[in-house]
Design a protein around this motif. Structure first.
Motif, PDB file in Angstrom:
ATOM      1  N   ALA A 117      43.625  44.086  44.004  1.00 37.86           N
ATOM      2  CA  ALA A 117      42.568  43.553  44.865  1.00 37.86           C
ATOM      3  C   ALA A 117      42.186  42.167  44.368  1.00 37.86           C
ATOM      4  CB  ALA A 117      41.349  44.472  44.850  1.00 37.86           C
ATOM      5  N   HIS A 118      41.396  41.463  45.157  1.00 37.39           N
ATOM      6  CA  HIS A 118      40.846  40.188  44.720  1.00 37.39           C
ATOM      7  C   HIS A 118      39.350  40.180  44.999  1.00 37.39           C
ATOM      8  CE1 HIS A 118      40.688  38.802  48.923  1.00 37.39           C
ATOM      9  NE2 HIS A 118      41.904  39.307  49.062  1.00 37.39           N
ATOM     10  N   ASP A 119      38.674  39.186  44.429  1.00 37.61           N
ATOM     11  CA  ASP A 119      37.214  39.123  44.550  1.00 37.61           C
ATOM     12  C   ASP A 119      36.763  39.029  45.999  1.00 37.61           C
ATOM     13  OD1 ASP A 119      35.856  38.347  41.689  1.00 37.61           O
ATOM     14  OD2 ASP A 119      37.906  37.611  41.839  1.00 37.61           O
ATOM     15  N   ARG A 120      35.629  39.672  46.253  1.00 35.54           N
ATOM     16  CA  ARG A 120      34.944  39.420  47.508  1.00 35.54           C
ATOM     17  C   ARG A 120      33.669  38.646  47.202  1.00 35.54           C
ATOM     18  NH1 ARG A 120      32.172  43.329  52.153  1.00 35.54           N
ATOM     19  NH2 ARG A 120      31.767  41.593  53.570  1.00 35.54           N
ATOM     20  N   THR A 121      33.519  37.531  47.869  1.00 33.71           N
ATOM     21  CA  THR A 121      32.311  36.719  47.721  1.00 33.71           C
ATOM     22  C   THR A 121      31.730  36.462  49.096  1.00 33.71           C
ATOM     23  OG1 THR A 121      33.149  35.628  45.729  1.00 33.71           O
ATOM     24  CG2 THR A 121      31.354  34.559  46.874  1.00 33.71           C
ATOM     25  N   LEU A 122      30.506  36.878  49.308  1.00 33.18           N
ATOM     26  CA  LEU A 122      29.848  36.643  50.585  1.00 33.18           C
ATOM     27  C   LEU A 122      29.440  35.180  50.682  1.00 33.18           C
ATOM     28  CD1 LEU A 122      27.538  39.792  50.685  1.00 33.18           C
ATOM     29  CD2 LEU A 122      29.773  39.499  51.759  1.00 33.18           C
ATOM     30  N   PRO A 123      29.606  34.565  51.847  1.00 36.21           N
ATOM     31  CA  PRO A 123      29.233  33.150  51.982  1.00 36.21           C
ATOM     32  C   PRO A 123      27.731  32.946  51.909  1.00 36.21           C
ATOM     33  CG  PRO A 123      29.815  34.071  54.124  1.00 36.21           C
ATOM     34  CD  PRO A 123      30.139  35.127  53.097  1.00 36.21           C
ATOM     35  N   VAL A 272      38.149  43.199  47.386  1.00 38.07           N
ATOM     36  CA  VAL A 272      38.834  43.444  48.653  1.00 38.07           C
ATOM     37  C   VAL A 272      40.284  43.795  48.334  1.00 38.07           C
ATOM     38  CG1 VAL A 272      39.548  42.439  50.855  1.00 38.07           C
ATOM     39  CG2 VAL A 272      37.337  41.819  49.862  1.00 38.07           C
ATOM     40  N   PRO A 273      40.818  44.878  48.906  1.00 35.73           N
ATOM     41  CA  PRO A 273      42.208  45.237  48.605  1.00 35.73           C
ATOM     42  C   PRO A 273      43.187  44.201  49.122  1.00 35.73           C
ATOM     43  CG  PRO A 273      41.406  46.532  50.444  1.00 35.73           C
ATOM     44  CD  PRO A 273      40.221  45.782  49.905  1.00 35.73           C
ATOM     45  N   ARG A 274      44.395  44.237  48.564  1.00 33.08           N
ATOM     46  CA  ARG A 274      45.460  43.337  48.994  1.00 33.08           C
ATOM     47  C   ARG A 274      46.580  44.162  49.625  1.00 33.08           C
ATOM     48  NH1 ARG A 274      47.069  39.186  44.373  1.00 33.08           N
ATOM     49  NH2 ARG A 274      48.106  38.295  46.198  1.00 33.08           N
ATOM     50  N   PRO A 275      46.398  44.565  50.881  1.00 30.42           N
ATOM     51  CA  PRO A 275      47.364  45.474  51.504  1.00 30.42           C
ATOM     52  C   PRO A 275      48.451  44.789  52.317  1.00 30.42           C
ATOM     53  CG  PRO A 275      45.454  45.307  52.911  1.00 30.42           C
ATOM     54  CD  PRO A 275      45.233  44.338  51.760  1.00 30.42           C
ATOM     55  N   GLU A 276      48.626  43.469  52.140  1.00 35.50           N
ATOM     56  CA  GLU A 276      49.574  42.747  52.982  1.00 35.50           C
ATOM     57  C   GLU A 276      50.972  43.360  52.938  1.00 35.50           C
ATOM     58  OE1 GLU A 276      46.305  39.961  51.784  1.00 35.50           O
ATOM     59  OE2 GLU A 276      47.682  41.265  50.687  1.00 35.50           O
ATOM     60  N   GLY A 307      46.082  52.462  42.956  1.00 32.58           N
ATOM     61  CA  GLY A 307      45.180  51.411  42.516  1.00 32.58           C
ATOM     62  C   GLY A 307      44.236  50.958  43.601  1.00 32.58           C
ATOM     63  N   GLU A 308      43.783  49.718  43.482  1.00 34.77           N
ATOM     64  CA  GLU A 308      42.709  49.223  44.326  1.00 34.77           C
ATOM     65  C   GLU A 308      43.086  49.128  45.802  1.00 34.77           C
ATOM     66  OE1 GLU A 308      40.422  49.597  42.374  1.00 34.77           O
ATOM     67  OE2 GLU A 308      39.834  47.822  41.243  1.00 34.77           O
ATOM     68  N   ILE A 309      44.375  49.124  46.145  1.00 32.61           N
ATOM     69  CA  ILE A 309      44.716  49.061  47.569  1.00 32.61           C
ATOM     70  C   ILE A 309      44.453  50.394  48.266  1.00 32.61           C
ATOM     71  CG2 ILE A 309      46.398  47.218  47.350  1.00 32.61           C
ATOM     72  CD1 ILE A 309      48.608  49.304  47.571  1.00 32.61           C
ATOM     73  N   THR A 310      44.196  51.460  47.508  1.00 33.44           N
ATOM     74  CA  THR A 310      43.841  52.741  48.118  1.00 33.44           C
ATOM     75  C   THR A 310      42.345  53.012  48.041  1.00 33.44           C
ATOM     76  OG1 THR A 310      44.100  54.089  46.111  1.00 33.44           O
ATOM     77  CG2 THR A 310      46.092  53.639  47.395  1.00 33.44           C
ATOM     78  N   GLY A 311      41.602  52.169  47.307  1.00 34.54           N
ATOM     79  CA  GLY A 311      40.163  52.340  47.146  1.00 34.54           C
ATOM     80  C   GLY A 311      39.723  51.672  45.859  1.00 34.54           C
TER      81      GLY A 311
END
Length: 450
Positions: A117-123, A272-276, A307-311
Motif C-alpha cells: 500500500a501507499h500513504d493516504r493523505t487527505l487534501p 491505500v492498497p496498490r491493486p493495479e 498483505g495490505e492489498i487485501t486489507g
C-alpha cells in the motif's frame, strides 16, 4: 516436480510467502522494484549506519532466505502486464529511469501478489507547498537515508503509524513539535476497548506502544487527539500550519484553531492498497481491496494475494497472510496454527480500523480553490461543479472532464479522495499496469522463440 511460485513484492507479506513456499518445497522467484528486500517496514539505512542499526539481524535473516538454493531474488524488477493465458508474468529488470532494461516472461504454477500500500493523505489548503510530506516519505528518508525532513516538524493524521514516524524523526535530530491524531478520544477508546480480552493475543503491541510513549515523553512531544491540519501557509515553502479540533465525524469545531511555526509537516491518514496488478490480472475487488478466500486465493485461478492489498492491518497481519499464501501456493495445506495466527492478526486489523477511521465530514476543511489533484492542479471547486454537471455522468467522464487522477501519479495520491468527493469509484482494467517505453514494448522477451 516442485511447483514454481512467483511472488511480486518483497515486504513483510512477500518475504513470509517466500519462506513458507520454500518450506513446502516450491521453487520461488521474488520480484521487487526496490534494490533491497523488506519494503517500507523493513527499510534499512545506508551501509555506513547498518553496523549500529537494531534491524541488522533481521536484514541477515532476509539475506539468507533470498540466498536459498531454490529461491531467485530479482531486485529492480517491474511487473508491467499479465498474459490472459497461464497467468504469464511480463517483467522488466533494471532501473525504472534507466535504459537497457531487460524484458522477461515468467509462467509460474502460482502467483502471489504482495504489492502493499501507499500513504493516504487527505487534501487541505496548502498541501501542495514544498515542505509538506506524506508520513511514509518522512519515515523513508529518516530510516533509509538518515535525513530529517526539517528542523521543526509537525506529525499529523490518523492511525498508529504516526508514532513510529515521530520516533524516526526524533532519531535523526528533528524537533517534533506535536503528534496530532484526528480521531477524538472516545472514538479511539471505543475501537481499542471492544472485547479487551482479545488483546492478550498481541502482547508485543503493548510493548511497542509503551516504547513510543516513553520516546515522546522523553523528548516532551505532546500527543493530541481530535485535532487535524486544516491549512499550510508559506511563500514558496511551508512556514506555519493551522490546526483545529474535530468531532467524531471530523467536522470542525469552531474557535479551536491553533497555529504552529514549522519548516516541515508530515501528514498521513492511513494507507491505500496498490491493486493495479491484481486488477490487471482480473481479480475481483471488494471496497478497493482484493477479494481472497480462507487460503488467500483470489478469484483468478492460480493467483494469490496477501498483505495490505487485501486489507490494511500492518506488518504483522501482512506476514501472517503471506505465510498462508506461500504454503497454499506451493501446493501445501496451511496448518491450523498458521490459519489461527492469520485470523488473530485480521481481528487486530479490524480493531485498528475501528479505532482510527476516516471521518466522513473531512471535506469541510476544503475551500473552492483547494487543489485536490496536485498533478493536474484540479481544485475542489472544479470537481464539485463537474460532479453536478449532467454532461459528466459517472466517475470516468468526470476524470476526463477535470483531468483529476490522470497525471503522472495516475491517481495514487488523489484517487480515493476524488472518488469520495464525487461519489463512486472505478478501477479500470489496464492491459499495461506500469509505465513501459515503446522500444521496450516492441522488443522480444528473453527466452521467447523467434
Amino acid at each position: 516436480m516442485s511447483r514454481q511460485v512467483v511472488i511480486v513484492g518483497a515486504g513483510p507479506a512477500g518475504l513470509a510467502a517466500a519462506e513458507h513456499a520454500l518450506r513446502a518445497g516450491a521453487r520461488v522467484t521474488v520480484l521487487d522494484q526496490a534494490d533491497t528486500p523488506g519494503g517500507q517496514y523493513h527499510r534499512m539505512p545506508p551501509e555506513a549506519y547498518q553496523a549500529r542499526n537494531s534491524g541488522r539481524a533481521g536484514f541477515e535473516r532476509r539475506r539468507r532466505l533470498l540466498a536459498h538454493p531454490r529461491c531467485r531474488w530479482w531486485p529492480g524488477s517491474t511487473v508491467w502486464a499479465f498474459g490472459s493465458a497461464e497467468n504469464r508474468v511480463h517483467v522488466l529488470r533494471g532501473q525504472s529511469d534507466g535504459t537497457g532494461r531487460r524484458r522477461l516472461t515468467l509462467v509460474p504454477d502460482a502467483l502471489i501478489l504482495a504489492t502493499g500500500a501507499h500513504d493516504r493523505t487527505l487534501p487541505f489548503p496548502g498541501w501542495e507547498l514544498p515542505g509538506v510530506y506524506t508520513a511514509g516519505a518522512a519515515q523513508a528518508l529518516a530510516k533509509g537515508e538518515r535525513v530529517a525532513i526539517g528542523k521543526r516538524v509537525l506529525v499529523a493524521g490518523a492511525g498508529p503509524f504516526l508514532l513510529p514516524v515521530a520516533e524516526s524523526l526524533l532519531g535523526v535530530g528533528a524537533e517534533v513539535v506535536a503528534v496530532l491524531e484526528a480521531n477524538p478520544f472516545p472514538t479511539v477508546r471505543k475501537g481499542w476497548s471492544a472485547r479487551p480480552w482479545r488483546l492478550a493475543a498481541h502482547p508485543g503491541k503493548a510493548g511497542e506502544l509503551a516504547r513510543y510513549a516513553v520516546t515522546l515523553a522523553r523528548h516532551r512531544v505532546p500527543y493530541r487527539l481530535g485535532r487535524v491540519v486544516i491549512e499550510a501557509r508559506g511563500a514558496g515553502k511551508v512556514r506555519e500550519v493551522v490546526t483545529a479540533g474535530v468531532r467524531a465525524d471530523w467536522s470542525l469545531v469552531p474557535g479551536t484553531e491553533r497555529v504552529y511555526e514549522v519548516d516541515a509537516v508530515c501528514v498521513g491518514h492511513g494507507f491505500v492498497p496498490r491493486p493495479e496488478l491484481a486488477v490487471a490480472a482480473g481479480c475481483v475487488l471488494d471496497g478497493g481491496f482484493v477479494r481472497v478466500d480462507g487460503e488467500q486465493r483470489t478469484t483468478v485461478d492460480g493467483v494469490f494475494a496477501a498483505g495490505e492489498i487485501t486489507g490494511i492491518g500492518g506488518a504483522g497481519t501482512a506476514a501472517a497472510e503471506g505465510a498462508v499464501a506461500g504454503c497454499a501456493a506451493a501446493g501445501g495445506r496451511p496448518s491450523r496454527a498458521l490459519l489461527r495466527t492469520r485470523d488473530r492478526a485480521l481481528a487486530f486489523a479490524e480493531r485498528l480500523a475501528a479505532a482510527h477511521p476516516i471521518g466522513p465530514d473531512w471535506p469541510g476543511w476544503l475551500r473552492a480553490d483547494t487543489i485536490v489533484c496536485r498533478c493536474e492542479e484540479t481544485t475542489y471547486g472544479e470537481l464539485t461543479r463537474a460532479a453536478r454537471d449532467p454532461a459528466c455522468p459517472g466517475p470516468h467522464a468526470l476524470k476526463l472532464g477535470t483531468r483529476a487522477g490522470l497525471g503522472p501519479c495516475q491517481g495514487r495520491m488523489c484517487g480515493v479522495s476524488v472518488a469520495e468527493l464525487c461519489g463512486g469509484a472505478e478501477r479500470h482494467h489496464r492491459p499495461i499496469a506500469q509505465p513501459i517505453r515503446l522500444g521496450e514494448l516492441a522488443s522480444r522477451p528473453e527466452g521467447e522463440p523467434e
